[in-house]
Design a protein around this motif. Structure first.
Motif, short mmCIF file in Angstrom:
data_model
loop_
_atom_site.label_atom_id
_atom_site.label_comp_id
_atom_site.label_asym_id
_atom_site.label_seq_id
_atom_site.Cartn_x
_atom_site.Cartn_y
_atom_site.Cartn_z
N ALA A 185 -7.11 4.31 -14.24
CA ALA A 185 -7.50 2.90 -14.06
C ALA A 185 -8.95 2.79 -13.59
O ALA A 185 -9.41 3.63 -12.81
CB ALA A 185 -6.56 2.25 -13.05
N THR A 186 -9.60 1.74 -14.05
CA THR A 186 -10.99 1.52 -13.60
C THR A 186 -10.98 0.71 -12.30
O THR A 186 -9.99 0.05 -11.96
CB THR A 186 -11.79 0.76 -14.66
N MET A 199 2.19 11.04 -10.93
CA MET A 199 1.69 11.45 -12.23
C MET A 199 1.64 10.25 -13.20
O MET A 199 0.75 10.15 -14.03
CB MET A 199 2.60 12.54 -12.80
N ALA A 200 2.65 9.34 -13.05
CA ALA A 200 2.72 8.19 -13.95
C ALA A 200 1.80 7.05 -13.51
O ALA A 200 1.60 6.09 -14.25
CB ALA A 200 4.16 7.69 -14.02
N ASP A 201 1.25 7.14 -12.32
CA ASP A 201 0.41 6.07 -11.76
C ASP A 201 -1.01 6.20 -12.31
O ASP A 201 -1.65 7.24 -12.14
CB ASP A 201 0.42 6.21 -10.23
N THR A 202 -1.49 5.14 -12.96
CA THR A 202 -2.81 5.24 -13.60
C THR A 202 -3.96 5.30 -12.58
O THR A 202 -5.10 5.56 -12.96
CB THR A 202 -3.05 4.04 -14.55
N ARG A 203 -3.68 5.04 -11.34
CA ARG A 203 -4.75 5.14 -10.33
C ARG A 203 -4.99 6.58 -9.90
O ARG A 203 -5.99 6.90 -9.29
CB ARG A 203 -4.36 4.32 -9.08
N ASP A 204 -4.02 7.44 -10.22
CA ASP A 204 -4.04 8.81 -9.68
C ASP A 204 -4.59 9.81 -10.69
O ASP A 204 -4.23 9.79 -11.87
CB ASP A 204 -2.61 9.21 -9.30
N TYR A 228 0.11 10.77 -2.10
CA TYR A 228 -0.84 9.66 -1.95
C TYR A 228 -1.80 9.72 -3.14
O TYR A 228 -1.88 10.73 -3.84
CB TYR A 228 -1.60 9.76 -0.62
N ILE A 229 -2.49 8.61 -3.38
CA ILE A 229 -3.37 8.52 -4.55
C ILE A 229 -4.56 9.49 -4.42
O ILE A 229 -5.28 9.46 -3.44
CB ILE A 229 -3.90 7.08 -4.71
N VAL A 243 2.31 -0.65 -14.10
CA VAL A 243 3.10 -0.62 -12.85
C VAL A 243 4.54 -0.23 -13.14
O VAL A 243 5.15 0.54 -12.41
CB VAL A 243 3.03 -2.00 -12.14
N ASP A 244 5.09 -0.76 -14.26
CA ASP A 244 6.49 -0.47 -14.60
C ASP A 244 6.77 1.02 -14.78
O ASP A 244 7.90 1.47 -14.63
CB ASP A 244 6.89 -1.21 -15.89
N LYS A 245 5.73 1.78 -15.13
CA LYS A 245 5.92 3.21 -15.39
C LYS A 245 6.26 4.00 -14.13
O LYS A 245 6.83 5.09 -14.21
CB LYS A 245 4.68 3.80 -16.06
#
Lengths: 161, 258
Positions: B251-252, B189-194, B122-123, B148-150
């Motif tokens: 991500a902001t 790991m690839a998710d910019t929110r995390d 989870y984030i 998102v594509d990542k």
């Protein structure tokens, strides 16, 4: 009806439900036939690795015979000059060539190089990582191993010096 | 015009450990058409031949991941596998390998889900609490379609367990998290929110962790959703050894006024 499956492991209990481990163990990786070229490469890389390790130990034993005098060394060399010894050396040539070339491919692959980029998957969902660059690397390793074995065979069994 | 119908033989692994029933195969003759799936054939056998046949299924459209089993020697979803594509008169159904067996084709996913849960899927974000009690505390992150594509393909995982059961390392190492959990580590790991990368990498960077994967590619070969776990795991390893470029920027948050 009534055909007995051949793969049963130890049973265990989890509350009221009795469970039986379905883990395949060594048989899980010994069969390389069901999952494509990457699985064949994994299987060959491991088998050749184990084989070369055993050869390496034998090779140290062989060369250490020199400390027992020239006669001991010559009698050890004679073992490799038989047809059986030649076939064994052919397998060593093939295994070391495949393991080296495929190993070089795997150094890049396992570092995430040459696998493609993540993207939006579309039907029929062909995996990016199982691409033809990877498959070609496996085929090249097998081809070079075959060529090396062929040349080694010509040297040992034929007239090539 | 009626569709062509043909008879096939369905060989199904049967056992009931609660009744000490010895494992055996039962055979059923089933009429199939061009589009009949293995699940359709199993349900036909259950409806008209033996109602005690144990199968787990739900959505019948490769979305829930319940009907995974070994079909003709390879892990597949029964609802997603057409009889006609197998090109065989005899269809052999076994429980998924590497999963504890409960009864007939039904396996236990407890260990599999435990591996998934262990990587904290989870984030994690320092700016946002993991549990939100008040709905006014809910926030949105700003992500571009490229961001998102990542990770999108890895988030398509339905946890069907096919990759786990095809993996040769899972077959011999019970502590190995398996392709599913490892690819989900990469997904976050690839998710910019995390921002929980170091927490997860600590979990998977041990002797039974990510380094036990040697790219047999079998997980990606059997994945029915195009997740390509092998890709995620190799990218994860590349990241750990510092080869894969890591230009991730967290991500902001979007403010309420935006």
């Amino acid at each position: 009806m009534g055909i007995k499956p051949n793969n049963e492991n130890n049973s265990s209990t989890d509350g009221d439900i009795k469970l039986k481990s379905g883990r395949e163990g060594l048989m899980g990786w010994l069969n390389p036939t069901r999952y494509g070229w990457e699985r064949v490469s994994y299987w060959l890389q491991r088998l050749t690795g184990v084989g070369l390790l055993i050869y390496f130990i034998g090779h140290i034993y062989e060369t250490s015979s020199l400390v027992n005098g020239i006669n001991a060394w010559n009698s050890m060399l004679e073992l490799t000059q038989t047809p059986g010894g030649h076939i064994f050396l052919l397998l060593v040539i093939g295994a070391s060539t495949f393991h080296t070339v495929n190993g070089l491919r795997l150094i890049f692959t396992e570092s995430g190089i040459g696998l493609g980029r993540p993207g939006r998957p579309d039907y029929p969902y062909d995996a990016t990582s199982l691409n033809y660059k990877q498959k070609s690397g496996i085929w090249v390793a097998m081809l070079l191993a075959a060529i090396a074995m062929l040349y080694g065979g010509m040297v040992m069994f034929g007239d090539v010096n | 015009m009626s569709e062509e119908t043909k008879k096939i033989k369905l060989k199904v692994y049967r056992t009931n450990y609660k009744k000490e029933e010895p494992p055996h195969y039962d055979e059923f003759d089933v009429s199939v058409k061009r589009w009949t799936t293995v699940l359709d054939a199993l349900l036909d056998a259950k409806s008209y031949s033996d109602s005690s046949l144990g199968i787990r299924y739900s959505c019948r459209m490769a979305s829930c991941g319940s009907c995974g089993m070994k079909i003709n020697g390879k892990p597949r979803l029964a609802c997603y596998t057409k009889i006609s594509e197998l090109n065989d008169q005899t269809i052999v159904c076994d429980p998924l390998p590497s999963f504890p067996r409960i009864r007939d084709l039904v396996t236990d996913f407890t260990e599999f889900f435990a591996h998934h849960k262990k990587i904290e899927p989870y984030i994690h974000n320092d700016k946002v609490p993991i549990e939100v009690v008040n709905k006014d505390d809910l926030v949105e992150f700003k992500q571009t379609p490229e961001d998102v594509d990542k990770y999108l393909q890895f988030s398509y995982c339905i946890k069907c367990g096919l990759c786990y059961s095809a993996c040769p390392t899972v077959a011999t190492d019970t502590k190995f998290p398996g392709p599913q959990a490892l690819s989900q580590t990469y997904r976050y790991m690839a998710d910019t929110r995390d921002s929980g990368e170091s927490t997860r990498l600590d979990i998977i960077d041990d002797r039974h962790g990510v380094w036990r994967c040697h790219f047999a590619g079998s997980c990606s070969n059997v994945c029915p959703k195009g997740v390509d776990p092998a890709l995620g795991i190799q990218l994860l390893k590349g990241h750990l050894i510092g080869i894969t470029k890591n230009d991730k920027k967290i991500a902001t948050l979007r403010s309420k006024e935006e």
